[in-house]
Design a protein around this motif. Structure first.
Motif: not given
Ligand SMILES: [Mg+2]
Length: 333
Positions: A41-47
């Motif tokens: 979270a905060g760095w990439t797309e969500p799961l």
């Protein structure tokens, strides 16, 4: 083939979006290659977005179409691009590092990370790291007053021979950051990571020029790489957030061309992505100490670690590809 995983953390991890106690992600395998997507979270797309992208990539007829399916999903693209690079390197019977660079390093220096505890706790952690052979220690700052952080760093400088870095994770105001840079000036602090909030490039640019360098980390989530070079002496490159080791290597070369030093770190990934980041670091000539000593943040992992930390360095696996063996996955791929 896609396989989901969940790995417990050895201790909770503070992220920009709250505290987490597990790392969830996916292994992506195609042909003989294996990659990993572990969103943060905060760095990439969500799961869920990562899984959707990987499913589209899994259905694609070609590597190009599989990579195109990951547009806008950096963690998914990390997995697919890594699987492709791993497959190619295995086919050529060379290590990933050798497929990325003509003359990669045999080992890379890594830093220890010390939490934001009291002076006593900070010194104890830093001393333990130095005794394990780490030559660079990164101390978390910004949770306490600037005076208290300066006292912690001074104590570490007095008690160890390790090179010092600090990471403020964007915690300071411009005034606090200036005070900190002044207070750290005679402590031999190489750089402070992300002293100011991610979007404040002008403020970071103003902090440069003294004995303490500016490293930008979180700013890469808000700005294109080329736009931050005037504000940084160093950039922190996370393959998972940038969309793959191929993109991170391009970023490292672009940074060097602009006179900015690249450092490679993980996003507390599992063994496949973490080991791939080691190969990437080895492909950057003379890379400074990197944030790759993160295996111990996990209480469990997907497979045996082919690249453990020894004496503050990680030896790059020499087996074809990234060198991580996931027996059931490699059999299916
Ligand atoms: Mg950082």
């Amino acid at each position: 083939m896609i396989r989901s995983f969940s790995l417990p953390l050895a201790r909770p991890l503070e992220t920009a979006r709250g505290t987490i106690d597990e790392r969830r992600g996916f292994i992506f395998a195609r042909n003989s290659g294996v990659g990993e997507a572990t969103p943060l979270a905060g760095w990439t797309e969500p799961l869920d977005a990562c899984e959707t992208a990987l499913e589209a990539a899994d259905d694609a007829d070609s590597w190009d179409d599989a990579l195109a399916a990951c547009q806008g999903s950096p963690a998914a693209r990390n997995a697919v691009s890594l699987a492709k690079l791993d497959a190619e390197a295995r086919n050529e019977n060379v290590s990933l590092a050798h497929s990325l660079a003509d003359d990669p390093a045999e080992s890379v220096p890594v830093n220890a990370t010390v939490g934001d505890g009291s002076v006593e706790a900070t010194v104890a952690e830093a001393r333990a790291a130095a005794e394990r052979g780490f030559e660079t220690v990164k101390v978390k700052v910004g949770a306490r007053s600037v005076e208290a952080d300066a006292e912690r760093l001074r104590a570490v400088a007095d008690e160890t021979d390790a090179a010092l870095r600090a990471d403020a994770n964007g915690a300071w105001t411009r005034k606090q950051a200036r005070e900190a840079f002044d207070a750290f000036a005679d402590l031999g602090v190489e750089y402070v990571e992300q002293p100011l909030p991610a979007d404040d490039l002008a403020g970071h640019a103003d902090l440069r020029g003294g004995p303490v360098g500016v490293a930008l980390d979180e700013s890469l989530t808000e700005h294109a790489l080329a736009d931050i070079f005037d504000a940084a002496d160093c950039v922190v490159l996370k393959p998972m957030a940038l969309g793959g080791v191929d993109r991170a290597l391009d970023a490292a070369r672009e940074a060097r061309d602009a006179g900015v030093e690249p450092v490679v770190t993980t996003t507390v990934d599992a063994v496949v992505a973490r080991t791939a980041a080691v190969h990437l670091a080895a492909a950057i000539p003379g890379v400074p100490a990197c944030g790759l000593a993160t295996a111990d943040r996990l209480a469990d992992d997907l497979a045996a670690d082919p690249a453990p930390v020894e004496d503050g360095r990680i030896r790059v696996p020499e087996e074809p590809g990234h060198g991580v063996n996931l027996p059931e996955v490699n059999a299916d791929a």
